[in-house]
Design an enzyme around this catalytic site. Structure first.
Site, PDB file in Angstrom:
ATOM      1  N   HIS A  35       0.812  -1.002  -0.177  1.00 45.11           N
ATOM      2  CA  HIS A  35       0.015  -0.007   0.119  1.00 45.11           C
ATOM      3  C   HIS A  35       1.141   1.757   0.300  1.00 45.11           C
ATOM      4  O   HIS A  35       2.005   1.220   1.150  1.00 45.11           O
ATOM      5  CB  HIS A  35      -0.682   0.237   1.492  1.00 45.11           C
ATOM      6  N   PHE A  44       3.664   0.877   4.775  1.00 49.34           N
ATOM      7  CA  PHE A  44       4.786  -0.600   5.431  1.00 49.34           C
ATOM      8  C   PHE A  44       3.444  -1.665   5.665  1.00 49.34           C
ATOM      9  O   PHE A  44       3.912  -2.684   6.507  1.00 49.34           O
ATOM     10  CB  PHE A  44       4.397  -0.386   7.268  1.00 49.34           C
ATOM     11  N   HIS A  45       3.084  -2.560   4.211  1.00 54.27           N
ATOM     12  CA  HIS A  45       1.842  -3.826   4.218  1.00 54.27           C
ATOM     13  C   HIS A  45       2.818  -4.607   2.980  1.00 54.27           C
ATOM     14  O   HIS A  45       2.402  -5.024   2.155  1.00 54.27           O
ATOM     15  CB  HIS A  45       0.920  -3.278   3.312  1.00 54.27           C
ATOM     16  N   PRO A  46       4.005  -5.130   2.812  1.00 56.40           N
ATOM     17  CA  PRO A  46       4.556  -5.779   2.051  1.00 56.40           C
ATOM     18  C   PRO A  46       3.814  -7.037   1.416  1.00 56.40           C
ATOM     19  O   PRO A  46       3.706  -7.909   3.353  1.00 56.40           O
ATOM     20  CB  PRO A  46       6.176  -5.329   1.892  1.00 56.40           C
TER      21      PRO A  46
END
Length: 536
Positions: free
Chosen positions: A293, A472-474
């Site tokens: 995101h 910070f949503h890999p």
């Protein structure tokens, strides 16, 4: 060589869940390896300690992406948890299951058995939900709190603005009516962070069949033919090989799991050879399918007090600290992200396509360039921000060298599709309409440039390219699917082409969920444990 039944690589959000559930029967001997430390910083336990851990190298790997032409040649800061609890120990605590369609999309992408009806049952098993009155629903290890009675009074303007635009209201983004303006639920208990290390690993470590080894940097997984049999690692200046009698489970996260596979000879053969690694299996999808995101914040000075007013001056910090010590309530017990929700940028959308955030605080980093702490601004302010929920761009994460201490090469490939660019404009215009409502106009003293209210669609996209960053949503770098032609692991999370090896973390997501990814990562591990025990 020491032998265990299961070796789990990574004591993060997924690894801690696995350790507890695989050890519960007492029949299996479990070893969990963590490259970082024990995660005992007091700032981890304190929910608003997020501002302290965001740049702290003792608990944060502080990765950085490659520069991206689509973002003006900028590199992005990628914080990742370094220690027991993983990124769940340093995140902003928003607990978001994801939208039902996210998981139906998983199954449609080949992740058989991971549809919404199935994963909803898992969520129900793992959660204890606590309402504002203290009423409890469920008896799972993960406590999820409704703190809508504690959020800052300034948030009322956000809810009024949404109502003014005719947007829905949701009392629970994890409930049946999950679309609309909502106070975010957070995974806390007794005013302290309830991450997987506290909820799952702490009770597991009381059992004699569970061993935790911290400061254990995994060099590679070792194979006997095509079967994973042991883990080679560095620990306290020594190189060790530890054997797994049943399985090795890779739970190092979407950034590190593909790197461990590549160092072990499972990855794009040509790239591995370039690093002096003999390929065991040519698996080009290892490290690919990276999704994340991207978001942006719009900053405004406020006409009434916000959290800045309380938390910037020393006397305010002391007052908040005293309230927290005496009651375990107040701003220190909450997330910085107090409200927001899932929204459709247009009534014509079939499902929500944007996640919004409204934070009754503005903050900057320290001016000396060391970026060690997030500090509230010395005037009242608030943030309105958004992230397109389901990006279509795909990037890669690969090793930079065979040395496990070398940071990974992160290439997000942001805004690579016209669809993603259109979604940025749509999200920005939705925030613009909110900022132009009479409800938010009453709260806005003035913008902290740029002024979103005056931007054209083209300027919204240009500003996004200049200022956006990862949320910070890999996910997706070891995606699950039916076969090796398009994926890395099977729907039972076994690595295609080898035996005795699974991946259980956010890297296996076929598609990024619409919201924050910590909850679905823990859900995945909770259900994966059932699959592993069934196969045993």
């Amino acid at each position: 060589m020491a032998t265990f039944d299961y070796i789990i690589i990574g004591a993060g959000s997924a690894g801690c869940v696995l350790a507890e559930r695989l050890s519960a029967s007492g029949r299996h001997k479990i070893l969990i390896l963590e490259a970082g430390g024990r995660g005992r910083s007091p700032w981890i336990a304190l929910p608003l300690g997020y501002g302290k851990t965001f740049f702290d190298p003792s608990v944060n790997w502080k990765y950085e992406s490659e520069s991206e032409a689509a973002l003006g040649g900028r590199k992005s800061y990628w914080p990742r948890g370094k220690g027991v609890g993983g990124s769940g120990a340093i995140n902003a605590l928003v607990y978001a299951r994801g939208l039902p369609r996210d998981f139906d999309d998983w199954e449609a992408a080949g992740a058989t058995g991971w549809n919404w009806n199935t994963v909803r049952e898992t969520y129900d098993q793992m959660e204890t939900r606590i309402g504002p009155s203290g009423a409890r629903t469920g008896d799972g290890p993960m406590t999820v709190q409704d703190v809508s009675d504690q959020i800052h009074p300034a948030t009322r303007h956000f809810f009024d603005a949404a109502q003014e635009l005719g947007l829905p209201r949701s009392s629970d983004i994890n409930g049946e009516a999950c679309e609309g303006a909502a106070a975010y639920h957070i995974n806390t208990s007794g005013g302290r962070r309830m991450h997987s290390a506290r909820a799952y690993l702490a009770p597991a470590l009381k059992r004699p069949n569970v061993t935790l080894m911290t400061g254990a940097l995994v060099k590679r997984i070792e194979f006997d033919g095509k079967r994973a049999v042991s883990v080679r690692l560095q620990h306290r200046g020594r190189t060790l090989s530890l054997r797994a009698g049943r399985e090795i489970i890779l739970a190092a996260g979407a950034v590190s799991s593909p790197c461990v596979l590549q160092r072990s000879g499972v990855g794009p053969a040509q790239d591995l050879q370039a690093h002096g690694i003999t390929p065991l299996l040519d698996a080009p999808h290892v490290g690919g399918n990276l999704q994340d995101h991207l978001g942006i914040n719009y900053y405004f000075r406020a006409t009434e007090p916000t959290l800045n007013t309380l938390l910037r001056p020393l006397h305010g910090k002391l007052r908040a600290a005293l309230q927290y010590v005496l009651t375990r309530r107040g701003p220190l017990s909450l997330s910085v992200n107090q409200c927001g929700g899932y929204f459709r940028s247009s009534p014509n959308m079939s499902a929500p396509d944007q996640q919004l955030y409204f934070n009754p605080v503005t903050y900057t980093t320290t001016p000396n360039g060391k970026r060690t702490v997030v500090q509230p601004d010395p005037f009242p302010g608030f943030i309105l921000g958004f992230q397109p929920a389901r990006p279509t761009s795909r990037g890669r994460i690969d090793i930079r060298a065979a040395d496990p201490s070398a940071p990974p090469r992160i290439c997000p490939n942001s805004l690579a599709t016209e669809e993603d660019q259109a979604q940025v404009i749509a999200g920005g215009m939705l925030c613009q309409r909110l900022a132009q409502t009479s409800a938010l106009t009453r709260l806005i003293e003035g913008p902290m440039a740029p002024d979103l209210r005056c931007l054209t669609p083209e300027q919204i996209l240009a500003d996004f390219r200049e200022r956006c960053g990862t949320v910070f949503h890999p996910t997706g770098t070891c995606r699950m699917g039916p076969d090796a032609r398009h994926s890395v692991v099977s729907p039972r999370l076994k690595v295609h082409g080898v035996a005795g090896l699974r991946v259980v973390d956010a890297s296996v997501f076929p598609n990024l969920t619409s919201g924050n990814t910590n909850a679905p990562t823990m859900m995945l591990a909770h259900r994966a444990a059932d699959l592993i025990l069934e196969d045993a």
